[in-house]
Design a protein around this motif. Structure first.
Motif, mmCIF file in Angstrom:
data_model
loop_
_atom_site.group_PDB
_atom_site.id
_atom_site.type_symbol
_atom_site.label_atom_id
_atom_site.label_comp_id
_atom_site.label_asym_id
_atom_site.label_seq_id
_atom_site.Cartn_x
_atom_site.Cartn_y
_atom_site.Cartn_z
ATOM 1 N N ALA A 76 9.428 54.699 41.935
ATOM 2 C CA ALA A 76 8.252 53.827 42.037
ATOM 3 C C ALA A 76 6.976 54.656 42.143
ATOM 4 O O ALA A 76 5.938 54.307 41.557
ATOM 5 C CB ALA A 76 8.380 52.901 43.236
ATOM 6 N N GLU A 77 7.036 55.762 42.878
ATOM 7 C CA GLU A 77 5.880 56.650 42.996
ATOM 8 C C GLU A 77 5.506 57.241 41.630
ATOM 9 O O GLU A 77 4.328 57.403 41.312
ATOM 10 C CB GLU A 77 6.184 57.789 43.972
ATOM 11 N N ILE A 78 6.507 57.539 40.839
ATOM 12 C CA ILE A 78 6.271 58.152 39.529
ATOM 13 C C ILE A 78 5.704 57.131 38.543
ATOM 14 O O ILE A 78 4.715 57.397 37.846
ATOM 15 C CB ILE A 78 7.580 58.754 38.982
ATOM 16 N N ALA A 79 6.316 55.959 38.484
ATOM 17 C CA ALA A 79 5.940 54.965 37.477
ATOM 18 C C ALA A 79 4.771 54.090 37.906
ATOM 19 O O ALA A 79 3.999 53.628 37.066
ATOM 20 C CB ALA A 79 7.144 54.084 37.151
ATOM 21 N N PHE A 80 4.661 53.792 39.210
ATOM 22 C CA PHE A 80 3.597 52.959 39.761
ATOM 23 C C PHE A 80 3.421 51.688 38.912
ATOM 24 O O PHE A 80 2.376 51.452 38.306
ATOM 25 C CB PHE A 80 2.291 53.746 39.830
ATOM 26 N N PRO A 81 4.456 50.850 38.847
ATOM 27 C CA PRO A 81 4.490 49.753 37.866
ATOM 28 C C PRO A 81 3.454 48.663 38.081
ATOM 29 O O PRO A 81 3.054 48.368 39.211
ATOM 30 C CB PRO A 81 5.910 49.195 38.036
ATOM 31 N N ASP A 82 3.060 48.054 36.946
ATOM 32 C CA ASP A 82 2.167 46.898 36.948
ATOM 33 C C ASP A 82 2.957 45.597 37.024
ATOM 34 O O ASP A 82 2.429 44.567 37.440
ATOM 35 C CB ASP A 82 1.317 46.886 35.677
ATOM 36 N N VAL A 83 4.200 45.636 36.567
ATOM 37 C CA VAL A 83 5.113 44.496 36.637
ATOM 38 C C VAL A 83 6.464 45.019 37.104
ATOM 39 O O VAL A 83 6.950 46.039 36.594
ATOM 40 C CB VAL A 83 5.270 43.793 35.267
ATOM 41 N N VAL A 84 7.060 44.342 38.069
ATOM 42 C CA VAL A 84 8.399 44.692 38.563
ATOM 43 C C VAL A 84 9.331 43.521 38.312
ATOM 44 O O VAL A 84 8.995 42.372 38.616
ATOM 45 C CB VAL A 84 8.367 45.009 40.075
ATOM 46 N N ILE A 85 10.496 43.812 37.745
ATOM 47 C CA ILE A 85 11.562 42.818 37.607
ATOM 48 C C ILE A 85 12.739 43.280 38.451
ATOM 49 O O ILE A 85 13.261 44.381 38.241
ATOM 50 C CB ILE A 85 12.022 42.653 36.148
ATOM 51 N N LEU A 86 13.166 42.456 39.404
ATOM 52 C CA LEU A 86 14.346 42.748 40.213
ATOM 53 C C LEU A 86 15.365 41.653 39.917
ATOM 54 O O LEU A 86 15.192 40.513 40.324
ATOM 55 C CB LEU A 86 13.976 42.803 41.700
#
Length: 353
Positions: free
Chosen positions: A86-96
């Motif tokens: 998560a630190e690397i990608a720093f997403p704008d949208v997360v799908i769980l």
């Protein structure tokens, strides 16, 4: 890497919409389905299942100025891995997608798995859109983790933001009605199984989160997604249907694949099952439950490869089913090689060679 090159890449990362996907099941299918749905945009996506601390940075380093969207799969095998990704990608949208018992050995419990997956939410951009499965038991926990971030939920109950009802499950496809904010649309899903309807809803919400209309998003599900080794429909030399679902195996994915096998219009259904890994002390109980599940679904014959998978065979036979124990792929193949067009064979939990 030179500092100026690294800064240029980071600026590209900030300009692109980064969608990250995690969960115990469905990650790769959702990733590929979503990536192919951005038909009018330039998309970077995770190749195969390169979803770890090597694969995710490798994928993101491929971002170029012409990319509009990055669709990134994030997996885990040890505690703390998702937090780092998560630190690397720093997403704008997360799908769980969900949390199920696919990594008990590494995380000890279902709660441990859910907490690890949840790190993708807490590590996302402060304004990231979080897409969650409202039918999962850990939905309230993940919702709380989202904090002030907007949450969109999917499921089969009316409490979800996007929910499916009036399901029609067929051997190779499905149909359903999707409801979002009071609007109902009839949807064709070019994939079999209730789990694929759930995956499809996650895709629709992600497309909407990036600006697509509800109507246009559901149309994307009519295009089949092809993942090698994931409910891949093949034919043997004698024309028996061979469903190759060997890409990965967890208890939930085995049950979903058995559901699809049971829907096939054939005289007999055959399940070839290998041992599932990373189950820890739950190994025997899980395999026993899978044998019982196969019998409940009316599977004609269960072929188990190895002693661990044999636990499922014993449970299957205890309920009056026909099960056979093999010690190798070759023995299992010999039992089904003469089957013809009136048979369907599912291979799960071991690799096709």
């Amino acid at each position: 890497m030179r500092t100026d090159v690294l800064l240029a890449w980071y600026e590209t990362l900030l300009k692109s919409t980064v969608v990250c996907i995690t969960g115990s099941n469905g990650k790769t299918t959702v990733k590929d389905w979503l990536a192919q749905s951005f038909t009018d945009q330039k998309v970077l996506k995770t190749q195969a299942n390169l979803n770890n601390q090597i694969g995710v940075p490798q994928t993101l380093l491929g971002l170029a100025s012409f990319h509009d969207v990055a669709v990134v799969e994030t997996g885990t095998s040890i505690p703390g891995e998702i937090e780092r990704l998560a630190e690397i990608a720093f997403p704008d949208v997360v799908i769980l997608t969900n949390a199920s018992g696919s990594h008990f050995e590494g995380f000890g419990s279902l709660e441990g798995i859910a907490k690890e997956k949840g790190c993708l939410i807490s590590g996302a951009h402060p304004d990231a859109t979080i897409i969650l499965n409202s039918d999962d038991g850990f939905y309230p926990y993940w919702f709380e983790l989202a904090g002030s971030r907007p949450v969109l939920s999917f499921g089969f109950g009316e409490s979800a933001d996007l929910y499916a009802f009036d399901l029609e499950l067929n051997a190779e496809s499905s149909q359903a009605k999707f409801c979002y904010q009071g609007e109902v649309l009839s949807v064709f899903i070019a994939s079999a199984g209730k789990h694929q309807i759930a995956n499809g809803m996650a895709v629709v919400l992600a497309l909407m989160a990036t600006g697509m209309s509800f109507h246009d998003a559901v149309q994307k599900l009519a295009s089949p997604v092809h993942v090698s080794g994931r409910l891949e429909r093949l034919r043997t030399k004698n024309e028996a249907l061979l469903i190759n679902d060997c890409y990965n195996a967890s208890p939930t994915s085995v049950e979903a694949a058995i559901d699809v096998l049971a829907m096939q219009s054939v005289d007999k259904t055959w399940l070839i099952l290998g041992a599932l890994g990373e189950l820890g002390e739950r190994q025997e109980a899980v395999h026993r439950d899978l044998g019982l599940y196969a019998k409940e679904k009316g599977i004609s014959c269960l072929i188990c490869v190895g002693a661990v998978a044999g636990v499922a065979g014993t449970a299957f036979m205890e309920k009056g089913g026909d099960a056979k124990l093999c010690n190798s792929h070759e023995e299992a193949a010999a039992l089904v090689c003469s089957l013809g067009r009136n048979h369907a064979i599912l291979v799960k939990g071991l690799s096709l060679r």
